[in-house]
Design an enzyme around this catalytic site. Structure first.
Site, PDB file in Angstrom:
ATOM      1  CG  ASN A  10      -1.797   1.156   1.362  1.00 11.56           C
ATOM      2  OD1 ASN A  10      -1.845   1.999   0.459  1.00 11.56           O
ATOM      3  ND2 ASN A  10      -2.516   1.251   2.468  1.00 11.56           N
ATOM      4  CE  LYS A  12      -0.154   2.933   4.859  1.00  8.98           C
ATOM      5  NZ  LYS A  12      -0.015   2.973   6.327  1.00  8.98           N
ATOM      6  CD  GLU A  96      -2.801   5.191   6.951  1.00  8.45           C
ATOM      7  OE1 GLU A  96      -2.830   5.258   5.714  1.00  8.45           O
ATOM      8  OE2 GLU A  96      -1.876   4.624   7.581  1.00  8.45           O
ATOM      9  CD  GLU A 164      -3.369  -2.776   7.148  1.00  9.68           C
ATOM     10  OE1 GLU A 164      -2.224  -2.957   6.723  1.00  9.68           O
ATOM     11  OE2 GLU A 164      -4.036  -1.770   6.878  1.00  9.68           O
TER      12      GLU A 164
HETATM   13  P1  13P Z   1       3.164   0.017   7.697  1.00  3.30           P
HETATM   14  O1  13P Z   1       3.659  -1.226   7.016  1.00  3.30           O
HETATM   15  O2  13P Z   1       3.894   1.261   7.267  1.00  3.30           O
HETATM   16  O3  13P Z   1       3.066  -0.149   9.170  1.00  3.30           O
HETATM   17  O4  13P Z   1       1.650   0.241   7.183  1.00  3.30           O
HETATM   18  C1  13P Z   1       0.774  -0.824   7.167  1.00  3.30           C
HETATM   19  C2  13P Z   1      -0.421  -0.423   6.413  1.00  3.30           C
HETATM   20  O5  13P Z   1      -1.143   0.468   6.807  1.00  3.30           O
HETATM   21  C3  13P Z   1      -0.704  -1.131   5.160  1.00  3.30           C
HETATM   22  O6  13P Z   1      -1.969  -0.812   4.682  1.00  3.30           O
END
Ligand code: 13P
Length: 247
Positions: A10, A12, A96, A164
């Site tokens: 991801n 983001k 998020e 998650e």
């Molecule tokens: P991190 O791997 O940066 O902790 O993020 C996990 C995440 O939100 C994947 O969608």
């Protein structure tokens, strides 16, 4: 039943065209274990760009979409639009989106329903906050989140569930393999009890939260962990090691 290992990156709200080129080059160099489904969650603006360049063994996913096909919803993107540019996957319900953008269980369930009806496959994210874990509410929180989705869908074939824990996202605090396995097992039992044994056995449940090249091998050994959803490390060369964690 054996479930094909699934690793999503991801991205983001990160990257530029140049960064996307570099990340794709790293994936193309690989080599990626052919027994793994590999997905990249790309910012909407770059989906078309990445889709044009990506090799066919890598799935390209949006990170969000709205719950209807079209209309006066400024700033939103619909599943129909994603399909129109050849995108077949979307990540929904990320913490998020839940926390920063105040998305409710009900809105997320509506989005999952509409995305599936529109022919997209969905990575549906759930997970508890630190406060909820410390209050001993992890199981009831994730059950409530997945139940909201179950209320609105009748076919789980095109759903991957991502567990998650919010406290592990971007914090460097990974759940231990045992902590993650415990929740995955609860979710698999929940699917068996509330949906069906067949869905419980066939649905991939993947883990996300500070997964790295270094910790992915241990976590991947757990029997109910069918892959990863990776944030920060999906922007680094080590993403290839995470894809290959089962090798
Ligand atoms: P991190 O791997 O940066 O902790 O993020 C996990 C995440 O939100 C994947 O969608």
């Amino acid at each position: 039943m054996s479930r094909k290992f699934f690793v999503g990156g991801n991205w983001k709200m990160n990257g530029t065209k140049k960064v996307a080129d570099d990340l794709l080059a790293n994936l193309i160099k690989g080599p990626l274990d052919p027994n793994v489904d590999v997905l990249i969650g790309v910012p909407s603006l770059y989906l078309d760009y990445v889709k044009e360049k990506v090799p066919s063994n890598i799935l390209v996913s949006a990170q969000n979409c709205y719950k209807v096909e079209k209309g006066a919803f400024t700033g939103e993107v619909s599943p129909a639009m994603l399909k129109d540019i050849g995108i077949d996957w979307v990540i929904l319900g990320h913490s998020e989106r839940r926390q920063i953008f105040q998305e409710s269980d009900e809105l997320i369930a509506d989005k999952v329903k509409h995305a599936l009806e529109s022919g997209l496959s969905v990575v549906a994210c759930i997970g508890e906050t630190l406060e909820e874990r410390e209050a001993g509410r992890t199981e009831c929180v994730v059950a409530k989140q997945i139940a909201a989705i179950k209320e609105k869908i009748c076919n789980w074939d095109n759903v991957v569930v991502a567990y998650e824990p919010v406290w592990a996202i971007g914090t460097g605090k990974t759940a231990s393999p045992q902590q993650a396995q415990e929740v995955h097992k609860v979710l698999r039992k929940w699917l068996a009890d509330e949906v069906s044994e067949a869905v419980s056995q066939s649905t991939r449940i993947i883990y996300g939260g500070s997964v790295t090249g270094a910790n992915s091998k241990e976590i991947a050994k757990e029997s109910d962990i069918d892959g990863f959803l990776v944030g920060g490390a999906s922007l680094k060369p080590e993403f290839v090691d995470i894809v290959n964690a089962k090798k």
